[in-house]
Enzyme design. Structure first.
Site, short mmCIF file in Angstrom:
data_model
loop_
_atom_site.label_atom_id
_atom_site.label_comp_id
_atom_site.label_asym_id
_atom_site.label_seq_id
_atom_site.Cartn_x
_atom_site.Cartn_y
_atom_site.Cartn_z
N LYS A 63 0.70 -1.30 0.44
CA LYS A 63 -0.32 -0.12 0.19
C LYS A 63 1.15 0.87 -0.12
O LYS A 63 1.89 1.23 0.01
CB LYS A 63 -1.22 0.05 1.47
CG LYS A 63 -0.33 0.03 2.52
CD LYS A 63 -0.93 -0.34 3.89
CE LYS A 63 0.36 -0.32 5.13
NZ LYS A 63 -1.45 -1.00 6.22
N TYR B 232 18.12 28.95 8.85
CA TYR B 232 17.00 29.93 9.27
C TYR B 232 16.69 29.42 10.59
O TYR B 232 16.91 28.99 11.65
CB TYR B 232 15.68 29.17 8.67
CG TYR B 232 15.14 29.10 7.28
CD1 TYR B 232 14.96 30.64 6.48
CD2 TYR B 232 15.31 28.05 6.34
CE1 TYR B 232 14.94 30.84 5.24
CE2 TYR B 232 14.87 28.70 4.84
CZ TYR B 232 14.94 30.09 4.09
OH TYR B 232 14.45 29.86 3.33
C1 LIG Z 1 -0.25 -2.09 6.14
C2 LIG Z 1 -0.53 -3.10 7.42
C3 LIG Z 1 -0.40 -4.47 7.35
C4 LIG Z 1 1.49 -4.57 7.58
O1 LIG Z 1 1.87 -3.57 8.38
P1 LIG Z 1 3.65 -3.55 9.17
O2 LIG Z 1 3.37 -3.19 10.32
O3 LIG Z 1 4.03 -1.94 7.72
O4 LIG Z 1 3.96 -4.95 8.96
C5 LIG Z 1 -1.44 -5.73 7.96
N1 LIG Z 1 -2.14 -5.88 7.93
C6 LIG Z 1 -2.70 -4.82 8.13
C7 LIG Z 1 -4.08 -4.65 8.06
C8 LIG Z 1 -2.27 -3.18 7.74
O5 LIG Z 1 -3.59 -2.34 6.71
#
Ligand SMILES: *Cc1c(COP(=O)(O)O)cnc(C)c1O
Length: 371
Positions: free
Chosen positions: A48, A268
């Site tokens: 994702k 800055y």
């Molecule tokens: C994003 C996600 C994961 C992966 O989580 P990590 O901590 O990056 O391993 C697993 N399960 C769900 C439902 C997620 O949304």
């Protein structure tokens, strides 16, 4: 080498030396490592958010032969993979946002998470061209998405009886699996076992932290995300995370050096004032590239492979480092912001965030270069 972010000419592409080098073999090796920890389990490679900023299309292609399935947040992300030729199963982790997405998911072979009563009703009322795979989510303590444990049996039975449904995986998600000494994960596990009593499975519980630190949670399907990118989900060293290989090296170059007198300030707000004559290097990367503006003085940066401290506020397009220990450093020398020398977790910790956020914020101005 593919340069996914570049829309300009080759000559222009090289104009600003700010790149994220992505090691696709390390990504594949990290996936194999996750699988090796859970023999017999399927592994949903979570890609994702553009593969946590690493470029979902290229990484999914690199893993297409080996991946049991890919996980994304929404159908836009899933369509991007389908349109680039990825045929593996794809799970939409937040499920459908409206009833029309059910038909699209059926046509594209997407598997839908179902976490609310309305999503369940849409699915049962739909007329999909083919039955869909479903991941039925229950809330065992995270209190974000999912049916209550008490609702599981009924929801599961309704799905299992529907001609619209091909098969059902029961899933839950952990809130604190990255804390190996906290009992919250055991409590969630116990609630899951109680709720799922009488259901044969398959089950899916484990994110990266659970895969690495909670063997009892590795069930029929694991869901590795951050570990595929080579970053440990823990804030302390953990033996199971030591085998992970970093996938991203975020790099730029020195574009100026200056010798400042004691008492002069840098950048800055003059946040850093030199307490002695100081050699300052200016690096072509800033918060608009995704480097955290909150990085404090002392955050490690590698110049010519050796660590020097960040000094002064991070600007939009630049940041400054103390080169006093590197008298010979000059314009054009390579700088690593995170990767194999500087850990993204360390930069994140100092900046009050996590590597997940650093990776997903790498901006499209940064060239993604694949090896
Ligand atoms: C994003 C996600 C994961 C992966 O989580 P990590 O901590 O990056 O391993 C697993 N399960 C769900 C439902 C997620 O949304």
């Amino acid at each position: 080498m593919v340069n996914q972010n570049t829309i300009a000419t080759a000559a222009l592409r090289m104009s600003r030396p700010t790149s994220a080098f992505i090691d696709t073999q390390a990504f594949v090796a990290n996936y194999r490592y996750a699988k090796s920890l859970s023999p017999g389990a399927g592994a949903l490679a979570v890609v994702k958010a553009n593969a946590y900023g690493h470029g979902a299309v290229v990484l999914a292609r690199a893993l297409a032969d080996g991946a049991d399935a890919f996980g994304v947040a929404c159908s836009e992300e899933a369509m991007e993979l389908r349109e680039s030729g990825i045929r593996n199963p794809i799970v939409l982790l937040e499920g459908a946002f409206d009833p029309a997405e059910i038909d699209q998911a059926a046509a594209q072979g997407f598997t839908l998470v179902v976490h609310t009563q309305s999503q369940l009703d849409w699915l049962l009322a739909a007329r999909p061209v083919l039955p869909l795979g479903v991941w039925l989510k229950i809330d065992t303590g995270m209190h974000r998405l999912g049916f209550t444990p008490e609702q599981l049996a009924t929801a599961h039975a309704r799905l299992a009886a529907s001609p619209n449904v091909r098969d059902v995986v029961v899933m839950t998600h952990f809130a604190r699996a990255d804390e190996p000494d906290d009992a919250a994960t055991d409590r969630q596990l116990a609630r899951f076992a109680e709720a799922a009593d009488g259901i044969e499975g398959p089950f899916s519980l484990a994110n990266s932290a659970a895969i690495l630190a909670w063997p009892a949670t590795r069930d029929d399907w694991i869901r590795p995300g951050i570990m595929l990118y080579g970053s440990s989900p823990f804030d302390k060293p953990h033996s199971a995370a030591a085998a992970l290989a970093p996938v991203m090296r975020l790099e730029s170059r020195l574009i100026a050096t200056h010798d400042l007198a004691a008492g002069e300030s840098v950048g800055y707000g003059g946040r850093y004032t030199c307490d002695r004559p100081t050699r300052v290097g200016v690096v072509a990367i800033g918060y608009a590239d995704g480097y955290p503006r909150h990085a404090p003085d002392g955050t490690p940066v590698a110049v010519n492979g050796r660590i020097v401290p960040l000094i002064g506020r991070v600007s939009m397009d630049m940041l400054t480092v103390d080169l006093s220990t590197q008298a010979e450093a000059k314009i054009g020398d390579p700088v690593q912001l995170w990767g194999d020398i500087v850990s993204a977790n360390e930069v994140a910790r100092r900046s009050g965030t996590i590597a997940y956020e650093l990776f997903t914020r790498v901006n499209r101005r940064v060239h993604l270069v694949y090896r």
